[in-house]
Enzyme design. Structure first.
Site, PDB file in Angstrom:
ATOM      1  N   GLU A   1      -2.432  10.114  -0.678  1.00 50.59           N
ATOM      2  CA  GLU A   1      -3.715   9.399  -0.629  1.00 50.59           C
ATOM      3  C   GLU A   1      -4.094   9.073   0.806  1.00 50.59           C
ATOM      4  OE1 GLU A   1      -6.488   5.929  -0.555  1.00 50.59           O
ATOM      5  OE2 GLU A   1      -4.467   6.039   0.260  1.00 50.59           O
TER       6      GLU A   1
ATOM      7  N   ASP B   1       0.841  -1.203   0.000  1.00 52.68           N
ATOM      8  CA  ASP B   1       0.000   0.000   0.000  1.00 52.68           C
ATOM      9  C   ASP B   1       0.875   1.250   0.000  1.00 52.68           C
ATOM     10  OD1 ASP B   1      -2.092   1.750   0.209  1.00 52.68           O
ATOM     11  OD2 ASP B   1      -2.555   1.290   2.300  1.00 52.68           O
TER      12      ASP B   1
END
Lengths: 472, 472
Positions: free
Chosen positions: B329, B295
């Site tokens: 993000e 991630d």
């Protein structure tokens, strides 16, 4: 017009029936998955098998402990029958840890990660030391001929191809080097064989696996071992700059007389057709380097779990459902052969067998050996599997242990898990419990149970055969 | 009859055309996969990003190093343009390692694995120590009311549901506790918040992630942290036998003024339609506990790889293809918002965006936000993906970073990898390079490239809209 209306009416009725059946089936399958994911037992069983018992090579104490443990666990499930099926198995032992090094000059050595192939003889007491000849496959032996091979160690170095999507295809393209390398190289007078490990990754772990001398006379047999992929790369690179380097290796394996062991079998007797038998299974034995969690502890506990799930959700199969934990898949297939032999002797009617022996990874689907009509029938159930992301129904497949049951009538199936990581662990020291994800294992068990449920409920009569019988 | 023959003829011609196109496409797609699996660069890029740089929290030096590294790598690919798009990002720091313990009596304590949630304030210098009230979700706060909550630490302990097949669904069912727990609990006078980590496994790793105080006044804000699932189970068990136990925790986080950072963008300008833009991307920032390999290092290198694969196989897209490595993000989405804002200001025409931000695991398919006609068009390409075991085309989906591009015309897509292991690593110290399998990463990159190739070649014109235009 009347006919048309009638046809329409029947068609609608039919679709309503199908739809109702599908709803009822989808609810049952949901129950199966929920039970496996929320209250599954497969992971705890695997924990015991892997961490309390460990590697389970045929003929070892651990294999016997695994027989006793799984039998006791099956008995606790309250099945209709649990029994042991005796089978004589080979007993091959690795002995002390193997050792190998490459010698590039006086005093210049580098150790090599090596493991004996299952079935290999030992090296002489002082080990084997010789020059190395690298080949890319069995067929290259002929090309080099006796004059180049005699007295040398043959190094089979054809790597698994990374461009295959199924890693099993990549394995299939290389395993002949491991299985037949020693048999073939002995014909050219080689002193020994080392094989690049069957692994797509570059790492330091040697991967064992079975080999066979077939009918090579005892005095012509040569020792065979696998080296890690990193070491294979190193050795190949060194051979380019120093053709006469020597490799030393020492194997301490031994072969003993066959030993009595067992297939472990449990059964829920069919409520309507007790004489029609469905088999699910995996193999209880494993190689000795790791604890055999993926190969095939996963298949063992998933198969046991299928029966437990049926018990828990209260589904009573119409046909007899047997779980068979086969002994000796890895180096003999004696368990699979024995089970089929007994079944034939007793005239038992097996119409379906499902094996899980491709790792405990996320299930993707099934490989199925069946007639076109039977395959199409199974394919018609695909929508029921889609909510569980089971999309892959492939023609052909099954499993080594159930393959001796093949007789032209039985449908053979194999669970297909995601294969990408399988050969990172296969037959190596890292085939261990921590490499299995609980959810992935449980999804596999539920996927197997769902297929068995549908096969039990709707049958797999060979439709062509059925039609013929109607005409008779 | 003549008409029938004509129709038949046209139909055959049509199917020949389709068949030729599919053959040519299947060859191109085979090339893409071969290049990624045999000569891929994604894994080496990820190795650098993860092991040489590491965790890349927005506003950190590491985030800046990741910007510079990926820009340099894109420049080496010989793209038509590479540039940095400035964006101001929040800067939150964790500070010294957090510490927590449960006190069950005088001197009786047990340490707890804890991590501050991203955006949380620090505890007071001496830490926060208070009784604990366990709840199963935000809605239960009202039930208990101020009288039971004031001055206490609220412990959100609703676990992720194991019966969801997609673990993202299980995450979606719990993430409100982490994101809004502190905001909501503050309204009832809580002293702090701890949240059960969003992980389906029982282990000792606390998982961080973003939270928000929304409009809670500064003096009413309370510290928020996650504890590991094992510790959550322990704490819940202890609370059953000792309701007045106390939890101590100390967080050392700090918020700094916004910092200038960048989206990293590279472009192959379209050979036919340079003004029609396709975007692919992932996010360059990550949490700080691990190295952000899944991630979203995986999505970053897969997106870069798509452009490299096109270059390597010599495919020149008709439309402009941009890779965008979005910043921030995780705790702000500033990069995604900035990219969309600039695109709108410039009046750019984006017709397709694809994000990879669900881990570097075996790809299964795509989630697609599009009209029915567009979705059906993509679905018609499914047979081309089946040899690669890509079976799953789901309505709905995309990615956080590309979501601000949504305007009713653009098609948004997200790569769907296997989700079973994702939350074992998500936002935790074990989101590291060793948890990514090279082949799985490479298969994902090739799968993305194949979809982009088909979208580029056949377009995604909204067919309904097209028909309407024809009528006009």
């Amino acid at each position: 017009m009347k006919n048309c209306l009638m046809i329409l009416f029947v068609a609608i009725l039919g679709s309503v029936n199908i739809s109702n059946a599908q709803t009822s089936d989808s609810l049952t399958i949901r129950k199966i998955y929920d039970m496996s994911l929320l209250n599954g037992k497969s992971y705890a069983w695997l924990d015991h098998l892997s961490n309390e018992i460990g590697g389970r090579l045929s003929g070892s104490y651990n294999a016997q402990r695994a027989v006793e443990y799984t039998k006791a666990q099956l008995e606790e499930l309250g099945l209709d029958k649990v029994w042991l099926q005796p089978v004589m198995v080979p007993k091959w032992t690795r002995g002390e840890r193997e050792f190998a090094y490459v010698q590039t000059g006086p005093g210049e050595t580098r150790n090599v990660n090596i493991t004996a192939l299952g079935g290999s003889i030992a090296t002489p007491d002082g080990g084997t030391k010789a020059e190395v000849i690298e080949v890319q496959g069995l067929e290259q032996l002929k090309e080099y001929g006796k004059e180049n091979i005699k007295g040398k160690i043959v190094f089979f170095n054809r790597p698994m191809r990374a461009d295959h999507i199924s890693t099993f295809d990549a394995y299939g393209g290389c395993v002949d080097q491991r299985y037949s390398g020693a048999e073939e190289a002995a014909k050219y007078g080689a002193a020994g064989v080392i094989v690049r490990s069957l692994n797509l990754r570059l790492d330091d772990l040697p991967h064992t696996g079975s080999m066979s001398y077939v009918d090579t006379p005892a005095d012509k047999r040569i020792p065979a071992a696998a080296i890690s992929t990193n070491d294979a790369e190193y050795l190949s690179g060194m051979l380019k700059i120093k053709k006469d380097l020597k490799l030393y290796f020492k194997l301490n394996c031994e072969v003993f007389p066959d030993v009595k062991s067992y297939n472990v079998i449990g059964e829920i007797t069919g409520s309507e057709n007790p004489d029609k038998i469905m088999v699910i299974g995996g193999h209880l034995d494993s190689w000795d380097l790791g604890d055999g969690s993926h190969d095939d502890g996963a298949g063992v506990v998933q198969s046991m779990e299928v029966l437990r799930l049926f018990k828990e959700i209260g589904y009573k199969p119409k046909n007899t459902l047997r779980v068979v934990l086969f002994m000796n898949e890895e180096n003999g297939l004696r368990g699979g052969n024995k089970y089929a032999e007994v079944a034939r002797t007793k005239g038992e009617n097996h119409f379906f067998a499902l094996e899980s022996d491709a790792g405990g990874f996320t299930p993707r689907g099934f490989g199925i050996t069946a007639t076109n009509a039977q395959f199409d029938k199974i394919l018609s159930w695909k929508p029921l599997f889609e909510p569980y992301l089971i999309h892959y129904f492939k023609r052909g497949g099954g499993g080594a242990d159930i393959s001796p049951l093949k007789d032209g009538n039985i449908v053979l199936a194999g669970l297909i898990p995601d294969s990408q990581r399988y050969f990172d662990h296969h037959h190596a020291a890292n085939d261990t419990f921590d490499a299995v994800n609980k959810r992935e294992l449980e999804l596999g068990a539920a996927t197997m149970a769902s297929l068995v449920y549908l096969v039990d409920k709707y049958g797999l009569d060979n439709i062509n055969k059925g039609k013929k019988q109607l005409k008779d």
